[in-house]
Design a protein around this motif. Structure first.
Motif, PDB file in Angstrom:
ATOM      1  N   THR A 489       0.836  -1.197   0.000  1.00  0.00           N
ATOM      2  CA  THR A 489       0.000   0.000   0.000  1.00  0.00           C
ATOM      3  C   THR A 489       0.873   1.250   0.000  1.00  0.00           C
ATOM      4  OG1 THR A 489      -1.664  -1.220   1.247  1.00  0.00           O
ATOM      5  CG2 THR A 489      -1.908   1.165   1.181  1.00  0.00           C
ATOM      6  N   HIS A 490       1.948   1.198   0.789  1.00  0.00           N
ATOM      7  CA  HIS A 490       2.852   2.353   0.823  1.00  0.00           C
ATOM      8  C   HIS A 490       3.500   2.578  -0.542  1.00  0.00           C
ATOM      9  CE1 HIS A 490       6.492   4.722   1.644  1.00  0.00           C
ATOM     10  NE2 HIS A 490       5.728   5.301   2.546  1.00  0.00           N
ATOM     11  N   ALA A 491       3.948   1.506  -1.168  1.00  0.00           N
ATOM     12  CA  ALA A 491       4.599   1.632  -2.475  1.00  0.00           C
ATOM     13  C   ALA A 491       3.621   2.178  -3.520  1.00  0.00           C
ATOM     14  CB  ALA A 491       5.145   0.273  -2.911  1.00  0.00           C
ATOM     15  N   LYS A 492       2.376   1.736  -3.426  1.00  0.00           N
ATOM     16  CA  LYS A 492       1.348   2.177  -4.365  1.00  0.00           C
ATOM     17  C   LYS A 492       1.113   3.681  -4.201  1.00  0.00           C
ATOM     18  CE  LYS A 492      -2.737   0.196  -3.959  1.00  0.00           C
ATOM     19  NZ  LYS A 492      -3.824  -0.829  -3.937  1.00  0.00           N
ATOM     20  N   ILE A 493       1.058   4.134  -2.969  1.00  0.00           N
ATOM     21  CA  ILE A 493       0.856   5.564  -2.729  1.00  0.00           C
ATOM     22  C   ILE A 493       2.075   6.344  -3.211  1.00  0.00           C
ATOM     23  CG2 ILE A 493       0.434   7.362  -1.023  1.00  0.00           C
ATOM     24  CD1 ILE A 493      -0.892   5.236   0.733  1.00  0.00           C
ATOM     25  N   ALA A 494       3.251   5.776  -2.983  1.00  0.00           N
ATOM     26  CA  ALA A 494       4.468   6.464  -3.420  1.00  0.00           C
ATOM     27  C   ALA A 494       4.422   6.731  -4.924  1.00  0.00           C
ATOM     28  CB  ALA A 494       5.697   5.638  -3.056  1.00  0.00           C
ATOM     29  N   ALA A 495       3.880   5.768  -5.667  1.00  0.00           N
ATOM     30  CA  ALA A 495       3.745   5.942  -7.122  1.00  0.00           C
ATOM     31  C   ALA A 495       2.799   7.097  -7.432  1.00  0.00           C
ATOM     32  CB  ALA A 495       3.255   4.644  -7.752  1.00  0.00           C
ATOM     33  N   ILE A 496       1.713   7.168  -6.666  1.00  0.00           N
ATOM     34  CA  ILE A 496       0.762   8.266  -6.847  1.00  0.00           C
ATOM     35  C   ILE A 496       1.449   9.608  -6.611  1.00  0.00           C
ATOM     36  CG2 ILE A 496      -1.254   9.398  -5.788  1.00  0.00           C
ATOM     37  CD1 ILE A 496      -2.209   7.133  -7.357  1.00  0.00           C
ATOM     38  N   LEU A 497       2.242   9.673  -5.558  1.00  0.00           N
ATOM     39  CA  LEU A 497       2.883  10.938  -5.206  1.00  0.00           C
ATOM     40  C   LEU A 497       3.934  11.333  -6.245  1.00  0.00           C
ATOM     41  CD1 LEU A 497       3.141  10.454  -1.336  1.00  0.00           C
ATOM     42  CD2 LEU A 497       1.399  11.690  -2.660  1.00  0.00           C
ATOM     43  N   ARG A 498       4.621  10.330  -6.809  1.00  0.00           N
ATOM     44  CA  ARG A 498       5.582  10.631  -7.892  1.00  0.00           C
ATOM     45  C   ARG A 498       4.848  11.245  -9.087  1.00  0.00           C
ATOM     46  NH1 ARG A 498       8.015   5.709  -6.148  1.00  0.00           N
ATOM     47  NH2 ARG A 498       6.837   4.484  -7.630  1.00  0.00           N
ATOM     48  N   ARG A 499       3.731  10.615  -9.401  1.00  0.00           N
ATOM     49  CA  ARG A 499       2.946  11.099 -10.544  1.00  0.00           C
ATOM     50  C   ARG A 499       2.425  12.511 -10.275  1.00  0.00           C
ATOM     51  NH1 ARG A 499      -1.579   8.718 -13.782  1.00  0.00           N
ATOM     52  NH2 ARG A 499      -1.776  10.246 -15.470  1.00  0.00           N
ATOM     53  N   ALA A 500       1.984  12.747  -9.040  1.00  0.00           N
ATOM     54  CA  ALA A 500       1.463  14.073  -8.694  1.00  0.00           C
ATOM     55  C   ALA A 500       2.538  15.133  -8.859  1.00  0.00           C
ATOM     56  CB  ALA A 500       0.932  14.063  -7.256  1.00  0.00           C
ATOM     57  N   ARG A 501       3.763  14.787  -8.486  1.00  0.00           N
ATOM     58  CA  ARG A 501       4.868  15.732  -8.648  1.00  0.00           C
ATOM     59  C   ARG A 501       5.115  15.999 -10.137  1.00  0.00           C
ATOM     60  NH1 ARG A 501       7.055  13.433  -4.045  1.00  0.00           N
ATOM     61  NH2 ARG A 501       8.089  11.783  -5.220  1.00  0.00           N
ATOM     62  N   GLU A 502       5.108  14.944 -10.924  1.00  0.00           N
ATOM     63  CA  GLU A 502       5.300  15.095 -12.364  1.00  0.00           C
ATOM     64  C   GLU A 502       4.251  16.018 -12.968  1.00  0.00           C
ATOM     65  OE1 GLU A 502       5.217  11.270 -14.270  1.00  0.00           O
ATOM     66  OE2 GLU A 502       6.862  10.553 -12.997  1.00  0.00           O
ATOM     67  N   LEU A 503       3.013  15.797 -12.541  1.00  0.00           N
ATOM     68  CA  LEU A 503       1.906  16.583 -13.087  1.00  0.00           C
ATOM     69  C   LEU A 503       1.801  17.953 -12.437  1.00  0.00           C
ATOM     70  CD1 LEU A 503      -0.840  13.812 -13.245  1.00  0.00           C
ATOM     71  CD2 LEU A 503       0.527  14.710 -15.137  1.00  0.00           C
ATOM     72  N   GLY A 504       2.580  18.166 -11.384  1.00  0.00           N
ATOM     73  CA  GLY A 504       2.550  19.458 -10.701  1.00  0.00           C
ATOM     74  C   GLY A 504       1.257  19.724  -9.964  1.00  0.00           C
ATOM     75  N   VAL A 505       0.645  18.680  -9.389  1.00  0.00           N
ATOM     76  CA  VAL A 505      -0.597  18.887  -8.628  1.00  0.00           C
ATOM     77  C   VAL A 505      -0.259  19.513  -7.286  1.00  0.00           C
ATOM     78  CG1 VAL A 505      -2.603  17.781  -7.572  1.00  0.00           C
ATOM     79  CG2 VAL A 505      -1.660  16.887  -9.716  1.00  0.00           C
ATOM     80  N   ASP A 506      -0.912  20.597  -6.979  1.00  0.00           N
ATOM     81  CA  ASP A 506      -0.700  21.266  -5.691  1.00  0.00           C
ATOM     82  C   ASP A 506      -1.579  20.589  -4.642  1.00  0.00           C
ATOM     83  OD1 ASP A 506      -0.408  22.880  -3.526  1.00  0.00           O
ATOM     84  OD2 ASP A 506      -1.266  24.679  -4.461  1.00  0.00           O
ATOM     85  N   ALA A 507      -0.942  19.981  -3.640  1.00  0.00           N
ATOM     86  CA  ALA A 507      -1.709  19.256  -2.626  1.00  0.00           C
ATOM     87  C   ALA A 507      -1.647  19.969  -1.283  1.00  0.00           C
ATOM     88  CB  ALA A 507      -1.188  17.835  -2.496  1.00  0.00           C
ATOM     89  N   SER A 508      -1.310  21.242  -1.286  1.00  0.00           N
ATOM     90  CA  SER A 508      -1.245  21.977  -0.022  1.00  0.00           C
ATOM     91  C   SER A 508      -2.657  22.262   0.471  1.00  0.00           C
ATOM     92  CB  SER A 508      -0.495  23.286  -0.233  1.00  0.00           C
ATOM     93  OG  SER A 508      -1.271  24.120  -1.069  1.00  0.00           O
ATOM     94  N   PRO A 509      -2.816  22.493   1.770  1.00  0.00           N
ATOM     95  CA  PRO A 509      -4.141  22.785   2.318  1.00  0.00           C
ATOM     96  C   PRO A 509      -4.848  23.912   1.572  1.00  0.00           C
ATOM     97  CG  PRO A 509      -2.607  22.379   4.097  1.00  0.00           C
ATOM     98  CD  PRO A 509      -1.808  22.329   2.832  1.00  0.00           C
ATOM     99  N   ALA A 510      -4.076  24.888   1.131  1.00  0.00           N
ATOM    100  CA  ALA A 510      -4.697  25.995   0.406  1.00  0.00           C
ATOM    101  C   ALA A 510      -5.415  25.505  -0.847  1.00  0.00           C
ATOM    102  CB  ALA A 510      -3.635  27.026   0.034  1.00  0.00           C
ATOM    103  N   ALA A 511      -4.850  24.478  -1.472  1.00  0.00           N
ATOM    104  CA  ALA A 511      -5.414  23.994  -2.736  1.00  0.00           C
ATOM    105  C   ALA A 511      -6.686  23.172  -2.539  1.00  0.00           C
ATOM    106  CB  ALA A 511      -4.371  23.166  -3.479  1.00  0.00           C
ATOM    107  N   PHE A 512      -6.843  22.562  -1.379  1.00  0.00           N
ATOM    108  CA  PHE A 512      -8.058  21.750  -1.210  1.00  0.00           C
ATOM    109  C   PHE A 512      -9.031  22.330  -0.173  1.00  0.00           C
ATOM    110  CE2 PHE A 512      -5.008  19.517   1.710  1.00  0.00           C
ATOM    111  CZ  PHE A 512      -5.719  19.619   2.899  1.00  0.00           C
TER     112      PHE A 512
END
Length: 606
Positions: A489-512
């Motif tokens: 599960t951790h590895a799967k999430i890590a992949a998500i976070l890598r992709r989010a960085r690539e796509l430049g998704v802002d995940a800061s509290p301000a963004a959500f």
RNA sequence: GACCUCAUAGCUCAACUGGAUAGAGCAACUGCCUUCUAAGCAGUAGGUUGCAGGUUCGACUCCUGCUGGGGUCACCA
């Protein structure tokens, strides 16, 4: 993050205003609402009925309405029988997630100025470590981590039992049958080599005893066979030789001491290798060869204070019958110590080394009585640390055939089991083919990480107090409620976070922060995340890594459901997309933290 | 013999310390990979919580008795 906490004073006020009843805050506690009902948290009304003459439904309704008036965070409530189910507004959950995201060491408390010593492993140096030791070691290591997370300064110690008749047995067998073998000459790991001679002693001793018994039976054909057998066991020439060797060791006979040092060093090298594979360590190691004479002064002190008494033969005892225990020997008539004598001395020594408020002994439940006595005596002696002594009494690991016995070879060897787990991890990972691009060293490190994750979780998920069963026929699972599932599960999430960085998704509290309509899966996950600090505290209070294991599984399970049912990067609403990435990041953070408490590593890929 | 401890689905374990219809995993069966890792997700089936009483609004949880397993009662550690 206790979301329900602010409601408690309001409920107190409600009882005061509406019913003129004083309620103390600790009389009020919430539980999470069961899945089949609508709501986030539930207040059980029944306990209040004695103080307020009302029907449960009416009282629940009244409290619900009062809370609605005073707390904007509450979106709605419903009453079923005596249960008040409260639902929070979505903004509460968004806010909660933001708070978690802003907390760097989430779940970890600042230093509380208290010291605690954790003793674990504590092996004998006459045989290699086995599965039972592994439960002890992983428990001790994990409890130390959990206590650290709760703000304690922790000292991990190992008390090695390196002297005594059992060590002499290995030494004697080696002397007689060893032909000068060494770990280098045989390629056998030192602890295993010495352990083999312990088995040799047992085998040869049985033979010698049988021969002796045969001659006894010829000489005294009319004697009770049981008594003869007992006599033969006592007078076996090999046992007598081992006892003689122990005497010479205590006298400091250079030849014996030399052999003892050589063989013990082999064992330590072996143990160190195993500890390293396990990923555990100690801040200090005590050796019983240095502590076995301690404690006599403590006995003198107890005599002077009139707490102990001397029998006619000169032996010293303590009478604990008033406390529901027995009389206990503290010093033999010849002035030599027994087990508890040295433990009394060692307890003082530990305190001198590290003046602690709490002292945890990770020792099997077969010694429950011993530790009851030890603690009680230290309390009677007025030791400041005595009340802080905690015997972390864990249940035995049993095989389908019963208890493991070193002498009879019915043990699951630690090194063997680790090797087997690594082998399975390697096979399984290769089959799946997800890391074909890894360097071989990187891949081997992953196999080891997964193997240890599976093993540790397997041993830690069970309540320490309970005995557990290990079936060598069935290998430890990599699927379902397992350590590997958590790592996956951790590895799967890590992949998500890598992709989010690539796509430049802002995940800061301000963004959500302006996300409004949350899915049930999201709310549930935030609730689980919010529960973490409480669980870390509970685990410390109960010295139970199993609570962390259960939590980690619940967290991974909750995330996995969200992962399967909601798309993250295809979500058109930007705020929601950010929220889901943030949720992923926080889940990874908490999951990694929980695994760390268990001594399990979290991979980025697998 | 005395004391301690345990008993939950076929198997291995949970159950927030007295709260709603006792939950997971494995094993069995059924769906879901043309969208972010299927070591995954969803579902079906599986229970008189060892037995008998008691306490209470409510008991797997507390009390008593019984049955069955484990442990301790060492001048072993």
């Amino acid at each position: 993050m206790n979301i329900a906490q602010p409601l408690i004073p309001t409920i107190c006020k409600c009882f005061e205003e509406k019913f003129n009843v004083q309620l103390s805050p600790n009389e009020i506690s919430f539980q999470t609402t069961r899945k089949e009902f609508e709501g986030d948290i539930t207040l059980v009304i029944f306990p209040f009925l004695k103080k307020v003459q009302q029907k449960p439904e009416a009282l629940a309704q009244a409290i619900g309405e009062y809370l609605m008036q005073h707390h904007q965070q509450i979106a709605r409530f419903n009453v079923i029988k005596g249960f008040l189910n409260i639902s929070f507004a979505h903004t509460v959950w968004v806010e909660t997630l933001a708070q978690i995201a802003n907390t760097t060491h989430y779940g970890v408390l600042p230093a509380n100025g208290q010291k605690v010593m954790v003793e674990y492993s504590s092996p004998n140096t006459n045989k290699p470590l086995h599965l039972g030791h592994m439960r002890n070691i992983f428990l001790g290591y994990s409890v130390a981590n959990i206590l650290k997370a709760n703000g304690y300064e922790v000292m991990k110690v190992n008390l090695v039992n390196d002297r005594g008749i059992h060590i002499c047995k290995s030494m004697l067998a080696y002397q007689k049958f060893g032909k000068g073998e060494t770990p280098q000459s045989t390629g056998i790991k030192g602890d295993h080599l010495v352990g083999n001679y312990y088995v040799v002693f047992d085998r040869e001793n049985k033979k010698a005893t049988a021969e002796l018994l045969a001659t006894y039976q010829k000489t005294y054909p009319n004697e009770n066979p049981e008594q003869l057998a007992e006599l033969a066991a006592k007078n076996s020439p090999l046992l007598l030789e081992a006892q003689e060797m122990l005497r010479r060791w205590e006298e400091g006979d250079p030849e014996i001491v030399q052999l003892w040092q050589t063989m013990n060093n082999w064992v330590y090298e072996g143990f160190d290798a195993t500890y390293q594979k396990m990923g555990v360590d100690f801040d200090k190691t005590y050796y019983e060869s240095n502590t076995y004479l301690l404690g006599k002064a403590v006995v003198e002190e107890g005599l002077a204070k009139g707490l102990f008494f001397k029998k006619e033969d000169g032996s010293v005892w303590v009478d604990l019958t008033a406390d529901g225990l027995d009389q206990k020997l503290l010093l033999r008539a010849d002035g030599t110590s027994v087990y508890i004598t040295q433990d009394l001395g060692t307890a003082d020594m530990k305190y001198a080394d590290f003046p602690m408020q709490k002292s945890v002994y990770v020792v099997g439940n077969e010694q429950d009585y011993h530790f009851k006595v030890l603690k009680l005596i230290l309390q009677k002696l007025g030791r400041s640390y005595a009340d802080g002594i905690y015997h972390l009494s864990y249940g035995m690991v049993e095989l389908p055939t019963g208890k493991m016995k070193s002498r009879e070879g019915t043990v699951v060897d630690a090194d063997d089991l680790i090797d087997e787990m690594v082998h399975i991890a390697r096979e399984r990972t290769k089959e799946l083919g997800k890391i074909d691009d890894f360097e071989s060293a990187e891949a081997e490190a992953l196999y080891h990480m997964l193997a240890m994750g599976a093993l540790k979780y397997y041993l830690l998920r069970v309540d320490p107090k309970k005995k557990m069963l290990f079936n060598p026929e069935e290998s430890i699972d990599f699927q379902g409620d397992t350590g590997v599932y958590l790592q996956y599960t951790h590895a799967k999430i890590a992949a998500i976070l890598r992709r989010a960085r690539e796509l430049g998704v802002d995940a800061s509290p301000a963004a959500f922060s302006n996300a409004t309509q949350l899915a049930p899966q999201e709310i549930e996950l935030i609730q689980v995340l919010a529960a973490y600090p409480k669980r870390v505290a509970d685990a410390a209070e109960e010295y139970a890594p199993s609570l962390i294991a259960a939590y980690a599984y619940e967290l991974a399970k909750t995330y996995s459901r969200l992962y399967a049912e909601l798309s993250i990067f295809n979500e058109p609403d930007a705020a929601l997309k950010s929220l889901r990435v943030a949720l992923s990041a926080q889940t990874a953070k908490v999951l990694k933290s929980a695994l760390q408490l268990l001594g399990i590593q979290a991979p980025e890929r697998m």
